[in-house]
Write a protein that holds these residues in place. Sequence first.
Motif, PDB file in Angstrom:
ATOM      1  N   VAL A   1       0.725  14.381   6.113  1.00 13.64           N
ATOM      2  CA  VAL A   1       0.756  15.289   7.269  1.00 13.64           C
ATOM      3  C   VAL A   1       1.986  15.008   8.126  1.00 13.64           C
ATOM      4  CG1 VAL A   1      -0.407  15.912   9.418  1.00 13.64           C
ATOM      5  CG2 VAL A   1      -1.735  15.645   7.308  1.00 13.64           C
ATOM      6  N   LYS A   2       2.256  13.703   8.364  1.00 16.52           N
ATOM      7  CA  LYS A   2       3.418  13.344   9.173  1.00 16.52           C
ATOM      8  C   LYS A   2       4.713  13.767   8.482  1.00 16.52           C
ATOM      9  CE  LYS A   2       1.345   9.379  11.555  1.00 16.52           C
ATOM     10  NZ  LYS A   2       1.391   7.899  11.751  1.00 16.52           N
ATOM     11  N   LEU A   3       4.766  13.553   7.148  1.00 21.87           N
ATOM     12  CA  LEU A   3       5.960  13.937   6.397  1.00 21.87           C
ATOM     13  C   LEU A   3       6.179  15.448   6.432  1.00 21.87           C
ATOM     14  CD1 LEU A   3       8.276  12.931   4.621  1.00 21.87           C
ATOM     15  CD2 LEU A   3       6.783  13.168   2.631  1.00 21.87           C
ATOM     16  N   ALA A   4       5.071  16.206   6.313  1.00 21.26           N
ATOM     17  CA  ALA A   4       5.174  17.669   6.365  1.00 21.26           C
ATOM     18  C   ALA A   4       5.644  18.124   7.749  1.00 21.26           C
ATOM     19  CB  ALA A   4       3.830  18.303   6.026  1.00 21.26           C
ATOM     20  N   ALA A   5       5.114  17.453   8.804  1.00 20.90           N
ATOM     21  CA  ALA A   5       5.524  17.814  10.167  1.00 20.90           C
ATOM     22  C   ALA A   5       7.004  17.509  10.384  1.00 20.90           C
ATOM     23  CB  ALA A   5       4.666  17.051  11.179  1.00 20.90           C
TER      24      ALA A   5
ATOM     25  N   GLU B   1      -9.759   4.289   2.107  1.00 25.60           N
ATOM     26  CA  GLU B   1      -8.757   3.977   3.121  1.00 25.60           C
ATOM     27  C   GLU B   1      -7.355   4.360   2.628  1.00 25.60           C
ATOM     28  OE1 GLU B   1     -10.822   0.145   5.359  1.00 25.60           O
ATOM     29  OE2 GLU B   1      -9.586  -0.182   3.580  1.00 25.60           O
ATOM     30  N   LYS B   2      -7.100   4.084   1.350  1.00 29.79           N
ATOM     31  CA  LYS B   2      -5.812   4.471   0.789  1.00 29.79           C
ATOM     32  C   LYS B   2      -5.597   5.974   0.870  1.00 29.79           C
ATOM     33  CE  LYS B   2      -5.214   0.732  -2.592  1.00 29.79           C
ATOM     34  NZ  LYS B   2      -5.078   0.416  -4.032  1.00 29.79           N
ATOM     35  N   LYS B   3      -6.655   6.733   0.496  1.00 35.43           N
ATOM     36  CA  LYS B   3      -6.545   8.197   0.517  1.00 35.43           C
ATOM     37  C   LYS B   3      -6.333   8.705   1.941  1.00 35.43           C
ATOM     38  CE  LYS B   3      -9.314   9.070  -3.646  1.00 35.43           C
ATOM     39  NZ  LYS B   3     -10.553   9.673  -4.180  1.00 35.43           N
ATOM     40  N   ALA B   4      -7.074   8.065   2.902  1.00 37.64           N
ATOM     41  CA  ALA B   4      -6.952   8.495   4.297  1.00 37.64           C
ATOM     42  C   ALA B   4      -5.529   8.241   4.815  1.00 37.64           C
ATOM     43  CB  ALA B   4      -7.974   7.776   5.165  1.00 37.64           C
TER      44      ALA B   4
ATOM     45  N   GLU C   1      -3.090  10.646   3.149  1.00 36.13           N
ATOM     46  CA  GLU C   1      -3.185  12.003   3.706  1.00 36.13           C
ATOM     47  C   GLU C   1      -2.507  12.070   5.065  1.00 36.13           C
ATOM     48  OE1 GLU C   1      -3.856  15.953   3.944  1.00 36.13           O
ATOM     49  OE2 GLU C   1      -4.121  14.625   2.204  1.00 36.13           O
ATOM     50  N   ASP C   2      -2.735  11.022   5.885  1.00 37.36           N
ATOM     51  CA  ASP C   2      -2.094  10.981   7.201  1.00 37.36           C
ATOM     52  C   ASP C   2      -0.575  10.957   7.054  1.00 37.36           C
ATOM     53  OD1 ASP C   2      -2.170  10.574  10.151  1.00 37.36           O
ATOM     54  OD2 ASP C   2      -1.271   8.647   9.626  1.00 37.36           O
TER      55      ASP C   2
ATOM     56  N   SER D   1       0.853  -1.188   0.000  1.00 31.17           N
ATOM     57  CA  SER D   1       0.000   0.000   0.000  1.00 31.17           C
ATOM     58  C   SER D   1       0.887   1.236   0.000  1.00 31.17           C
ATOM     59  CB  SER D   1      -0.918   0.011   1.228  1.00 31.17           C
ATOM     60  OG  SER D   1      -0.162   0.141   2.412  1.00 31.17           O
ATOM     61  N   ILE D   2       0.289   2.339  -0.419  1.00 33.45           N
ATOM     62  CA  ILE D   2       1.082   3.572  -0.521  1.00 33.45           C
ATOM     63  C   ILE D   2       1.627   4.024   0.842  1.00 33.45           C
ATOM     64  CG2 ILE D   2       0.950   6.038  -1.028  1.00 33.45           C
ATOM     65  CD1 ILE D   2      -0.723   5.412  -3.425  1.00 33.45           C
ATOM     66  N   PRO D   3       0.800   4.075   1.907  1.00 35.34           N
ATOM     67  CA  PRO D   3       1.348   4.495   3.209  1.00 35.34           C
ATOM     68  C   PRO D   3       2.500   3.612   3.673  1.00 35.34           C
ATOM     69  CG  PRO D   3      -1.040   4.583   3.240  1.00 35.34           C
ATOM     70  CD  PRO D   3      -0.670   3.891   1.972  1.00 35.34           C
TER      71      PRO D   3
END
Length: 305
Positions: free
Chosen positions: A120-124, A110-113, A116-117, A28-30
């Motif tokens: 956000v973590k990568l940006a933080a 679920e993939k999109k969620a 996105e999560d 999966s992408i995440p």
Amino acid sequence: MASSDLDQLVGMGFDQERAQLALSKAGSIPDAIDWLDKNSEKSIDEIKAEDASTAESASADAGEVAMSMRCADCGKTFRTQGEVQFHANKSGHANFEESTEVLKPLTEEEKKAKLEDLRVKLAAKRAGQAEQDKLDKQKNDEIRRKATKETQDAKEALQAKERIKEAQAKKREKQEEIEARKRVQARIEEQKEERRRKAELEKAARLGQAPPEAAPAPAAAPAPPKPSAAYSEARLRLQTPSGTVQKTLPVETTLFEVAHQLTQEKGITVTNFTQTFPRKVFDSTDFGMTLKEAGMVPSAALIVG
């Protein structure tokens, strides 16, 4: 592995070959992004070598192929061996078992969620690194400024000493010129007196008179009184803008050193010293003089300007 997943990873800036490996291992992408972050320091060749070693180990084991793997420590299930290995590296868990449970693929929502999560973590994480870089830069700038100031202070102190030396040299040259002119003038007066005396003797001889008596030599100037005791220290009473300071210093201490001590202790810039009695002003050109040369032994009262 959907081509759209690969396109998304490539669009986020990951290398295509690494993205393909990540999707094949994580599923999966995440999870693929986590895998890419975890293995960012490894080369493609190192990753392929590890995969070959894992494949050889798996082929040597006999048994039934499991539908999934389950972590006995936390209960999570995984689709692939790559997910199991990633979970073990990340969590430190070591107890895994085969499972017959078939995991459903993630839905698009679920993939999109998860994506996105992860964004956000990568940006933080990037923001935190940027803030740390900013703090490091400020610290390095402060160190450079401090080093520059110390260098400038040392340079200014050296220049001040050089100016004092130059002023002392000029003062000595001027005094030597005055002494030389005095010697020349005295010699001229002696020659004039000798010519006058010779002319009087010649005149007396022509007139048949007795030679005039020589004028008595001028009395020698009385020798200056010697000091009653030799002093090794001088007592100073210094009137500063912030109050009176009393110091006892060696007689060889220079006025420059006294000024430097006041700057260090009181934070004031000294441009001159004024002696109250007898009144005399010592400016920066006199700072090379010692307390003994300045006539401040055994004691003196000074106003700091």
